[in-house]
Design a protein around this motif. Sequence first.
Motif: not given
Length: 668
Positions: A353-358
């Motif tokens: 659910n997190s583009a930054a973590l991906q």
Amino acid sequence: MSISTVSVLSDLLEALPHLRPQLYFKASLTALSHAMEDQVLASNSDRPLLIASFQRERYYRQEAHRYRRLAQRTDQVYVLSALETDFANASGFYETIAFDLEDALSQEWHLIVIGKQYATCLVCRERFMNAGKKKPSLPNNFDVDPSRQFEGIWTSDRQVAFKAAELLLERVLSYRPELSNKVEQARAFFGINRPNKRKSAKNTSKAPEQGFSNIDPNPFVQRLVTYLQAGQYKLLKAYGAIAEQELKERLVNSITAAIRRGSTGGQPLYPQEILKVAVEELGQALSACRCLIYRAGITDETATISHEYLNSAVTSVTGQALPLEEHLLFQAAVQQQESIYIADTHADERIANSAALQAIVNRFFIRSWLIVPVTYQHRLLGMIELHHCGAVPHQWQVNEVGLVEAIATQVGAALIQAEAYANLEDLNQQLEALDRTRSNLIAITGHELRTPLSTIQVCLESLATEPDMPLELRQVMLNTALADSERMRKLVQDFLTLSSLESGQVQWHVESLSLEECVELALSRTRTRTASESQPKIITQLPEHLPLIRADGDWLVEVISKLLDNAGKFTPPQGQIAIEAHSNGDRMVEVTVADNGRGIEPNRLEVVFDRFYQEEGSLRRTVGGTGLGLAICRQIVNGWGGQIWAESDGKDRGSKFHFTIPTAINIG
């Protein structure tokens, strides 16, 4: 209700003298009782009678979830326990019977299960080493002692089970006579004798129903084997824990020794050298694909990765910038002050659910992820990360996480020690700041004292040399002189107050208080001082059920008054000042004084609490004051263990001043 001092085991042995009690350890009885209960859970059609008696309520609480499941199989479940907190006679999922601590049941452990085709019973009492005492005292933690011993009977003999059920049902009715109809139904259905109608031993129970001897023992046996295996597993786990502790201590000692070996000239390593040593030692010990250690503060938006250990052909990330503001795992580790570990980044919802973590996972090729904060006395110093980058996820073990946390603690202490030797420049800056404070003190004192003294002198000379001065003008002169003398008195009083607070000479008179009363006193004081001036409207918004606070009442009123005075100086007469309060969930009450006045620039939210600070400069301001009010407030709030801070969206957008007070239950 009559309290029985005779044990159920004694009654059972008297009724069936051929029985011979045996000795059992607590772990064995736990395995037997769970196996008996699981036999009921494994049955789909039988609706047995189940009677359980616990020595203490706390032992029942450990098993309450199991009895909810058992109650779904049958409506004939009776649970007896000695009352400790809120265990009571009740008819809920099953019948609960609270017996007195003086009852002999408080020294016994019973479980009876009677079905149409099977019956098992466990009737035992605890054996104490000091059995000569009339009432042996039980330590609070004796329930976790594996050496506890019991004597009693465990059997699947239907005759014995029926007799035990008869005795326990009698105890149930002695405490809850209203259950007589339900107990009578159980007796009639299962053929259990009624009291005072005892038969010979051979006629104690009805003849076994057809098929009784053909019961499948597999569920019982399998459960018993499971508990025996669990005992062996616990033993192996204990040996493993010893080995893990040895590994942890060896690694911590090796890092400490490496840091000391790197010291030169009696001085410790610099922070960068400490991180270099730690990342190498930790990466080698845990055989991770990548180990990172980087410095980061709680408010930092990015961190540069400067120390890395690689254990396989993975991409190096040294020198890359790691975004922290949208790094949810970093933020969670900081807020919770706990380690964050993910076995499989491909299946974790937070990453999905997190583009930054991906983006971080894809850039660093992370499959399994461990993040451990490096802190010292709740101050964030940096972060340790371990990555597994292979195709197979890595299941993080408790000992691995504990080892990294131990190293993080060691690194944090070493960093603080190194920084202590590198803070000479900071000390020089503090000395320069003290010198500037001295200069400000001289300038402000000269200005604040010279101006009112000049005014007072002019007014008094005019009164002395102009005897024919009109009465109205004489009154103006007197009022002006009085106002400036009051201004001088406040200046001197503020200096003395701040000096006493900073030197620790204040005697605090802490007591339980009502915040509403303190606010009313502060409002009364403010209205008295500003009665002749046009002031903004002040409203209070205090909840009705605020807890009592613990503080010095006079100083608390002083804080509120000074915050109101400060808000009034920078808020136009047509503006508004609000006083609010709420419990912040940390045994503290948070008070807020908000206005819609001039506001504060974001870069000045901290310095407004400095001594002699004035937003417009010390010698060119449009409002009165010495710049000591907020500094005094900070010293007072810190004195009772609270915090004070300011918020503002910028110029002409108002400001909010918050401070916290301990509640009455927070100080013993």
